[in-house]
Design a protein around this motif. Structure first.
Motif, PDB file in Angstrom:
ATOM      1  N   THR A 123       0.852  -1.197   0.000  1.00  0.00           N
ATOM      2  CA  THR A 123       0.000   0.000   0.000  1.00  0.00           C
ATOM      3  C   THR A 123       0.882   1.239   0.000  1.00  0.00           C
ATOM      4  N   SER A 124       0.286   2.362  -0.401  1.00  0.00           N
ATOM      5  CA  SER A 124       1.010   3.635  -0.457  1.00  0.00           C
ATOM      6  C   SER A 124       0.156   4.738   0.165  1.00  0.00           C
ATOM      7  N   PRO A 125       0.321   4.984   1.453  1.00  0.00           N
ATOM      8  CA  PRO A 125      -0.501   5.985   2.143  1.00  0.00           C
ATOM      9  C   PRO A 125      -0.386   7.379   1.514  1.00  0.00           C
ATOM     10  N   TYR A 126      -1.434   8.144   1.655  1.00  0.00           N
ATOM     11  CA  TYR A 126      -1.480   9.449   0.989  1.00  0.00           C
ATOM     12  C   TYR A 126      -2.410  10.419   1.730  1.00  0.00           C
ATOM     13  N   ALA A 127      -2.157  11.697   1.503  1.00  0.00           N
ATOM     14  CA  ALA A 127      -3.029  12.757   2.038  1.00  0.00           C
ATOM     15  C   ALA A 127      -3.735  13.415   0.866  1.00  0.00           C
ATOM     16  N   MET A 128      -5.021  13.732   1.050  1.00  0.00           N
ATOM     17  CA  MET A 128      -5.817  14.279  -0.048  1.00  0.00           C
ATOM     18  C   MET A 128      -5.724  15.801  -0.119  1.00  0.00           C
ATOM     19  N   CYS A 129      -5.788  16.292  -1.349  1.00  0.00           N
ATOM     20  CA  CYS A 129      -5.761  17.741  -1.567  1.00  0.00           C
ATOM     21  C   CYS A 129      -7.197  18.247  -1.677  1.00  0.00           C
ATOM     22  N   TYR A 130      -7.555  19.228  -0.897  1.00  0.00           N
ATOM     23  CA  TYR A 130      -8.857  19.876  -1.073  1.00  0.00           C
ATOM     24  C   TYR A 130      -8.797  21.305  -0.560  1.00  0.00           C
ATOM     25  N   GLY A 131      -9.814  22.066  -0.932  1.00  0.00           N
ATOM     26  CA  GLY A 131      -9.924  23.435  -0.429  1.00  0.00           C
ATOM     27  C   GLY A 131     -11.195  23.545   0.375  1.00  0.00           C
ATOM     28  N   GLY A 132     -11.679  24.757   0.546  1.00  0.00           N
ATOM     29  CA  GLY A 132     -12.951  24.871   1.246  1.00  0.00           C
ATOM     30  C   GLY A 132     -13.338  26.298   1.546  1.00  0.00           C
ATOM     31  N   HIS A 133     -14.640  26.484   1.688  1.00  0.00           N
ATOM     32  CA  HIS A 133     -15.166  27.750   2.200  1.00  0.00           C
ATOM     33  C   HIS A 133     -15.281  27.604   3.712  1.00  0.00           C
ATOM     34  N   GLN A 134     -14.545  28.432   4.435  1.00  0.00           N
ATOM     35  CA  GLN A 134     -14.624  28.384   5.901  1.00  0.00           C
ATOM     36  C   GLN A 134     -15.378  29.612   6.391  1.00  0.00           C
TER      37      GLN A 134
END
Ligand code: AMP
Ligand code: MG
Length: 520
Positions: free
Chosen positions: A80-91
């Motif tokens: 397996t190859s762990p990963y972090a997801m890219c996202y943005g957002g309205h806060q």
């Protein structure tokens, strides 16, 4: 430990070509490869048997050293190859740019019983998306996420799940009230489980960056992998996909209103594309029925995320998602029609839900008024939402003069309930009595129906805080007791009757009980 790995996210979507774990903007990629940080002295505190079974593991496997290591980030599952997801957002209403998994690391996707589940560690170290923070989580917030997500599942509310709660053995510095009083707390890692951790912000980021190629790739992936019942990706199916997200989000928020759950930080980066409750931070449960209440002190001024505003915020968030999808469709009528339908559909579903809470099955024109008047009168004097609705089912159809007596336990200060409020209640109960006469269910049948939608036990903030205080002192028995209690929130559990009670007065203004921040 036998897990059937079936990775799709990191196999089918574009990855960040930079593999160094440095904090930065990550363009044109859905994720970055990153390894969890090793921890000092990991210790497993609790494992959810139900979630274990969901992903195909046994209780025996959960006792292994391998399980401890994998679910605290100290060992990587083979191949397996762990990963972090890219996202943005309205806060809080404003576009906040790139956010991403700052302290969440996805381990793998596993297949069990024809369902795919993503395993994600929260608090397992920094990622390219950690910005100025440390990528860690403290025991306090981890207990809250662990207990609440499983409790929500058993309440029948769509939610991400929790598999395990562990101490990392590391110390983590936090300023709980953001007032300059930093202190070390115990670090912890929770393993969360969900078919996907994609959020509205996962799509917004590419639309804002005008990266239509990656946006389309991600939307097409989402439809194929997560909404396979929809037809193959096309302009029409993008609208159908959006409609499905709208329906699921609506369903989710109706459940929140039903059980009195207040999320606290409904930013678009915290809105699951699957309509699941996600990111348990400064959430809370309504005690006194007050639509203006929010548990989040960071939001105490504008109360954007107050209980009564949640359905409108869901709609606002859906507008942001519609904006993000628009460039793929280039035609707004379809999206607008879906957004328009939300309000009408919400009113309909809200009425149905509230009717079920007061045991009404048949159709009557004045039901909406009866319910509106109930909501108004509930606010005249501090009345515990959970106790009120649960107790209401004890009323006998032919004995409604007794209404006040049946629900009076729900008043926080019974002696201070004024005569005019009592009068108001008596009038409401008179109308309710007449309305109940039009129902065919017997008292006991109605009670059973009502008790199936009005929980007896919810995770009041003070309860979570008691579990936290005990755990801080090395006593994990309260976590286990609450975990067990909240597996059957609608059942009578005589041995746990003490948890069917109003919030004690000591908890009214206590940090962690009535005041929560995003610090976690
Ligand atoms: P939240 O308000 O918890 O939904 O978090 C908003 C953003 O801040 C997300 O991108 C999180 O990953 C990030 N974040 C929150 N806490 C931390 C932390 N301790 N370390 C790194 N990133 C964090
Ligand atoms: Mg979040």
């Amino acid at each position: 430990m036998k897990l059937k790995i079936k990775d799709t996210f990191n196999k089918l979507l574009p990855s960040d070509p930079v593999t160094e774990n440095t904090r930065r903007q990550v363009p044109k990629s859905c994720f970055s490869y990153v390894s969890p940080a090793k921890t000092k002295k990991a210790e497993m505190l609790h494992v959810s048997k139900e979630t274990l079974e969901t992903i195909g593991l046994s209780s025996k496997e959960a006792m292994s050293d391998e399980f401890l290591k994998v679910f605290t980030g100290n060992q990587i599952i083979p191949n397996t190859s762990p990963y972090a997801m890219c996202y943005g957002g309205h806060q809080f209403g404003n576009w906040a740019g790139q956010l991403g998994d700052g302290r969440a690391i996805n381990l793998a996707e596993v297949l069990h019983n024809d369902k795919t589940w993503t395993l994600q560690l929260k608090g397992a170290g920094a990622t390219p998306y950690s910005r100025t923070a440390d990528g860690l989580a403290v025991l306090r917030s981890s207990i809250r996420e662990y207990l609440c997500s499983e409790a929500m599942h058993h309440l029948g509310v769509p939610t991400t799940r929790a598999l395990s709660l562990a101490l990392s053995g590391d110390e983590v510095l936090r300023d709980v009230l953001y007032n300059g009083n930093q202190a070390y707390e115990k670090g912890a890692v929770v393993c969360r489980v969900s078919p996907s951790f994609l959020r509205f912000g996962s799509y917004e980021i590419f639309a804002v960056r005008q990266d239509m190629k990656t946006l389309k790739t991600l939307v097409d992936y989402t439809i194929k992998q997560l909404f396979p019942e929809l037809s193959r990706p096309s302009k029409d199916s993008y609208v159908t996909f959006f409609k499905e997200v709208v329906e699921r989000s609506l369903e989710m928020v109706i459940h929140w209103q039903r059980v009195g759950f207040v999320h606290g930080v409904m930013n678009t980066d915290n809105m699951s594309i699957l309509g699941l409750t996600i990111d348990y931070g400064p959430y809370g449960w309504l005690e006194g029925y007050d639509p203006d209440w929010t548990p989040n002190t960071t939001d105490s001024q504008h109360r954007r995320y107050r209980y009564g505003n949640q359905p409108d915020v869901v709609l606002w968030n859906l507008y942001q998602l519609a904006n993000a999808l628009y460039p793929l469709i280039e035609e707004s009528t379809g999206l607008e029609a879906v957004l328009e339908s939300y309000k009408i559909e919400y009113e309909k579903r809200f009425l149905e839900m509230m009717k079920s809470k007061i045991g009404l099955v048949s159709e009557e024109n004045d039901d909406a008024i009866l319910i509106k008047d109930l909501e108004d009168i509930l606010q005249l004097t501090e009345t515990d939402m959970t106790l009120f609705f649960r107790s209401l089912s004890n009323l006998n159809k032919n004995d409604t003069l007794n209404g006040l007596a049946v629900i009076s336990e729900a008043f926080y200060n019974p002696v201070e309930v004024s005569d005019s409020v009592r009068q108001g209640w008596n009038e409401w109960f008179e109308r309710y009595a007449i309305r109940l006469q039009q129902e065919t269910l017997s008292d006991s049948e109605r009670k059973e129906e009502m008790n199936a939608v009005n929980p007896k036990y919810v995770l009041r903030n003070y309860m979570a805080q008691l579990a936290i205080d005990a755990a801080d002192n090395g006593d994990y028995s309260v976590i286990d007791e609450l975990f067990t209690l909240l597996k059957s929130p609608y059942s009578e559990q005589p041995k746990y009757e003490k948890w069917f009670a109003k919030r004690p007065e000591w908890a009214r203004h206590k940090v962690g009980c009535s005041m929560l921040s995003c610090s976690s």
